[in-house]
Design a protein around this motif. Sequence first.
Motif, PDB file in Angstrom:
ATOM      1  N   ILE A   3       3.439  -3.383  -0.525  1.00 32.82           N
ATOM      2  CA  ILE A   3       4.770  -3.998  -0.459  1.00 32.82           C
ATOM      3  C   ILE A   3       5.524  -3.280   0.649  1.00 32.82           C
ATOM      4  CG2 ILE A   3       6.819  -4.713  -1.733  1.00 32.82           C
ATOM      5  CD1 ILE A   3       4.310  -5.820  -2.973  1.00 32.82           C
ATOM      6  N   GLY A   4       5.211  -3.597   1.864  1.00 29.44           N
ATOM      7  CA  GLY A   4       5.764  -2.940   3.028  1.00 29.44           C
ATOM      8  C   GLY A   4       4.719  -2.946   4.125  1.00 29.44           C
ATOM      9  N   PRO A   5       5.148  -2.754   5.348  1.00 22.08           N
ATOM     10  CA  PRO A   5       6.474  -2.318   5.769  1.00 22.08           C
ATOM     11  C   PRO A   5       7.500  -3.449   5.820  1.00 22.08           C
ATOM     12  CG  PRO A   5       5.080  -2.620   7.678  1.00 22.08           C
ATOM     13  CD  PRO A   5       4.205  -2.849   6.472  1.00 22.08           C
ATOM     14  N   ILE A   6       8.761  -3.027   5.954  1.00 25.78           N
ATOM     15  CA  ILE A   6       9.832  -3.956   6.286  1.00 25.78           C
ATOM     16  C   ILE A   6       9.655  -4.333   7.748  1.00 25.78           C
ATOM     17  CG2 ILE A   6      12.335  -4.254   6.444  1.00 25.78           C
ATOM     18  CD1 ILE A   6      12.533  -1.894   4.390  1.00 25.78           C
TER      19      ILE A   6
ATOM     20  N   MET B  63      11.947   0.527  -4.360  1.00 23.44           N
ATOM     21  CA  MET B  63      11.499  -0.814  -4.733  1.00 23.44           C
ATOM     22  C   MET B  63      12.706  -1.734  -4.939  1.00 23.44           C
ATOM     23  SD  MET B  63       8.894  -2.752  -5.052  1.00 23.44           S
ATOM     24  CE  MET B  63       7.367  -1.882  -5.464  1.00 23.44           C
ATOM     25  N   LYS B  64      13.793  -1.196  -5.452  1.00 26.42           N
ATOM     26  CA  LYS B  64      15.019  -1.996  -5.598  1.00 26.42           C
ATOM     27  C   LYS B  64      15.530  -2.445  -4.224  1.00 26.42           C
ATOM     28  CE  LYS B  64      18.869  -3.617  -7.516  1.00 26.42           C
ATOM     29  NZ  LYS B  64      19.669  -3.944  -6.318  1.00 26.42           N
ATOM     30  N   GLU B  65      15.491  -1.562  -3.236  1.00 23.44           N
ATOM     31  CA  GLU B  65      15.892  -1.938  -1.876  1.00 23.44           C
ATOM     32  C   GLU B  65      15.016  -3.072  -1.351  1.00 23.44           C
ATOM     33  OE1 GLU B  65      16.194   1.278   0.914  1.00 23.44           O
ATOM     34  OE2 GLU B  65      16.981   2.661  -0.613  1.00 23.44           O
ATOM     35  N   ILE B  66      13.732  -2.988  -1.626  1.00 22.75           N
ATOM     36  CA  ILE B  66      12.791  -4.018  -1.183  1.00 22.75           C
ATOM     37  C   ILE B  66      13.118  -5.358  -1.837  1.00 22.75           C
ATOM     38  CG2 ILE B  66      10.384  -4.764  -1.548  1.00 22.75           C
ATOM     39  CD1 ILE B  66       9.558  -1.888  -0.809  1.00 22.75           C
TER      40      ILE B  66
ATOM     41  N   LYS C 243      12.377  -6.349 -13.133  1.00 21.73           N
ATOM     42  CA  LYS C 243      11.895  -6.835 -11.836  1.00 21.73           C
ATOM     43  C   LYS C 243      11.191  -5.713 -11.076  1.00 21.73           C
ATOM     44  CE  LYS C 243      15.731  -8.816 -10.193  1.00 21.73           C
ATOM     45  NZ  LYS C 243      16.619  -9.575  -9.277  1.00 21.73           N
ATOM     46  N   ILE C 244      11.808  -4.532 -11.088  1.00 19.54           N
ATOM     47  CA  ILE C 244      11.217  -3.380 -10.407  1.00 19.54           C
ATOM     48  C   ILE C 244       9.868  -3.039 -11.021  1.00 19.54           C
ATOM     49  CG2 ILE C 244      11.478  -0.899  -9.984  1.00 19.54           C
ATOM     50  CD1 ILE C 244      14.549  -1.436  -9.889  1.00 19.54           C
ATOM     51  N   LYS C 245       9.803  -3.030 -12.338  1.00 26.22           N
ATOM     52  CA  LYS C 245       8.545  -2.697 -13.011  1.00 26.22           C
ATOM     53  C   LYS C 245       7.465  -3.729 -12.718  1.00 26.22           C
ATOM     54  CE  LYS C 245      10.637  -0.059 -16.831  1.00 26.22           C
ATOM     55  NZ  LYS C 245      10.930  -0.039 -18.291  1.00 26.22           N
ATOM     56  N   ALA C 246       7.852  -5.011 -12.701  1.00 26.23           N
ATOM     57  CA  ALA C 246       6.872  -6.058 -12.399  1.00 26.23           C
ATOM     58  C   ALA C 246       6.363  -5.933 -10.963  1.00 26.23           C
ATOM     59  CB  ALA C 246       7.485  -7.436 -12.630  1.00 26.23           C
ATOM     60  N   MET C 247       7.245  -5.584 -10.045  1.00 29.98           N
ATOM     61  CA  MET C 247       6.830  -5.388  -8.651  1.00 29.98           C
ATOM     62  C   MET C 247       5.890  -4.198  -8.519  1.00 29.98           C
ATOM     63  SD  MET C 247       8.049  -7.655  -6.459  1.00 29.98           S
ATOM     64  CE  MET C 247       8.229  -6.846  -4.875  1.00 29.98           C
ATOM     65  N   LEU C 248       6.161  -3.141  -9.263  1.00 28.92           N
ATOM     66  CA  LEU C 248       5.275  -1.978  -9.246  1.00 28.92           C
ATOM     67  C   LEU C 248       3.909  -2.324  -9.826  1.00 28.92           C
ATOM     68  CD1 LEU C 248       7.825   0.778 -10.310  1.00 28.92           C
ATOM     69  CD2 LEU C 248       6.614   0.677  -8.122  1.00 28.92           C
ATOM     70  N   ALA C 249       3.901  -3.087 -10.918  1.00 24.99           N
ATOM     71  CA  ALA C 249       2.635  -3.517 -11.522  1.00 24.99           C
ATOM     72  C   ALA C 249       1.838  -4.360 -10.535  1.00 24.99           C
ATOM     73  CB  ALA C 249       2.906  -4.303 -12.802  1.00 24.99           C
ATOM     74  N   THR C 250       2.529  -5.231  -9.823  1.00 24.20           N
ATOM     75  CA  THR C 250       1.893  -6.066  -8.798  1.00 24.20           C
ATOM     76  C   THR C 250       1.270  -5.204  -7.712  1.00 24.20           C
ATOM     77  OG1 THR C 250       3.486  -7.843  -9.202  1.00 24.20           O
ATOM     78  CG2 THR C 250       2.366  -7.856  -7.068  1.00 24.20           C
ATOM     79  N   ALA C 251       2.035  -4.229  -7.251  1.00 29.97           N
ATOM     80  CA  ALA C 251       1.611  -3.405  -6.115  1.00 29.97           C
ATOM     81  C   ALA C 251       0.406  -2.540  -6.440  1.00 29.97           C
ATOM     82  CB  ALA C 251       2.769  -2.537  -5.651  1.00 29.97           C
ATOM     83  N   VAL C 252       0.350  -2.000  -7.634  1.00 27.80           N
ATOM     84  CA  VAL C 252      -0.744  -1.076  -7.943  1.00 27.80           C
ATOM     85  C   VAL C 252      -2.079  -1.813  -8.034  1.00 27.80           C
ATOM     86  CG1 VAL C 252      -0.695  -1.066 -10.495  1.00 27.80           C
ATOM     87  CG2 VAL C 252      -1.260   1.038  -9.228  1.00 27.80           C
TER      88      VAL C 252
END
Length: 540
Positions: A13-16, A279-282, A377-386
Amino acid sequence: MTRQNPSIFNDIIGPIMVGPSSSHTCGPARIGYLSSQLLDGNLKKAVVEFAREGAYTNMYKGQKSDLGFISGLLGRRPEDPKLRRSNIDAREMDVDIEFRISDFEAIVPNISRITMTSEEGEEVLVRADSTGGGTVKLLSIDDLSVSIVGDAHELLVFTENASKDDLINLCDEIKKLVGHVEEISFSTLDNRGLINGKTKNKPTDDSVDKIKTLKNVTRIKQINPVLTVLSNRHEPVPFKSAAEMLEIGKRENKELWELAIMYESARSGWSKEEIMNYMKEIIDIMEDGIEEALKGDINMDGIIQPTGGKIAKKAENKKQWLDTGILDLVTPWSIATMEYSSAMGVVLCAPTGGSAGVIPGVILGTAKKLGVSEEDKIKAMLATAVIGICMSKDHNYSAELYGCQVEPGAASAMAAGGLMHYLGGTTEQALNAASIAIQNILGTICDPVAGLVQVPCISRNAMSAANAVVSANIVMGGFDGCIPLDESAETMFRVGAQLPSELRCTCNGGLCITPTGQKLAKEQDERDALRDVGAIEALA
């Protein structure tokens, strides 16, 4: 050079970046930014060359590689919105940057050769590779081999008439003087040598001054990093494969998002709070881009017009529309993100520019529909990323190497697993959903018509978003994909390597060579020529 373990914010999930492409916009901007630091004085002229048989040849204008290189060579980072007008800025600054298609070997698809000249007449030659998902590697400096990916402070010590033993001794001296070298290596050509030391912190001026006095040393250059998460080569990560992650999760009773925190904390050295805040910034950047694109007044400068907002309205009023439930929101959000990227908006590689719409559409669109909290939302994004971390343990996400199956296809697998956070699924179910999603997209080619990230890229993001939702739902209903995620992911990269180069982002196959595809490419060439003329006229 030791391959660095992937980071959530460097590789998944990056870079910007400023769109449209991670490999062909963000990558060139990073290459330019790193290379620009090799000149002692101000840049006066640069010649950027692409291998005739490489991936840049047919798409460097359509995917704004020229603007990316120019922006980076002017010293700007890839997320700087001024990238959009970098050609105009270069002319205003009286910096001459020329692009050529040349006859040298395409040892990798995204090879480039940059010759820079300063106002004082200093000349530096760099060879570089855009390795996928915005990651890059400088391969040589003045024909001396290096391996610079932008994740460390690079200390470059040039030598003359030094023997192999002399260079080994110099490496030892440099490590003593600098004191915190993560890795050091050297290369030679004829009587010239180059020692490359990688450090987490910039070497002090005092240590650099002492290195200059060492025998055989002729000059020293330094390059600052460009990656979000810096090198951490000597710190072990808790797991690399999905199987290892699943075992730890069961043993320590951790949810998928907690396993993501565990991994990224080890990889980056960041705290839980820092990881969740970033992740919140993203998420904010993703949602801002969607909101802007849904208005419909963005300029995509290509072969199609923005439709995300129209599709969203059609899904709302339901006239002449098949109700698809949550996909009625997920689909336009995925499309809107890709359209915003195509209009050179600021987006996230997820894991690439060509797949930028899948994860925000699926994970954030579903969050909107379900009304979940910011924390969820943050937790779901982290789960996605890992999940993406485990899939990429041995490979980069690059359509030039493996086709579109590793871009929107891989993103759909990550998103399918990430949806389990909202559904209350287990880690085992998340990995099963991700594996099924991969099975559904195996063999997807990359054939960007007219060299743009538009057709069929945007609709493939929408299709991949639907794949994620279907895969998650059928797992919750009891379907078993049978093949473990590690094996499905390995197959995806293996199948991609078996695709002919014509079907891996070269514009030499698939839809690109249809009569209509050729016609659209010719029309786009004419628009790109007008863009160059417009840049000149803007200065008149």
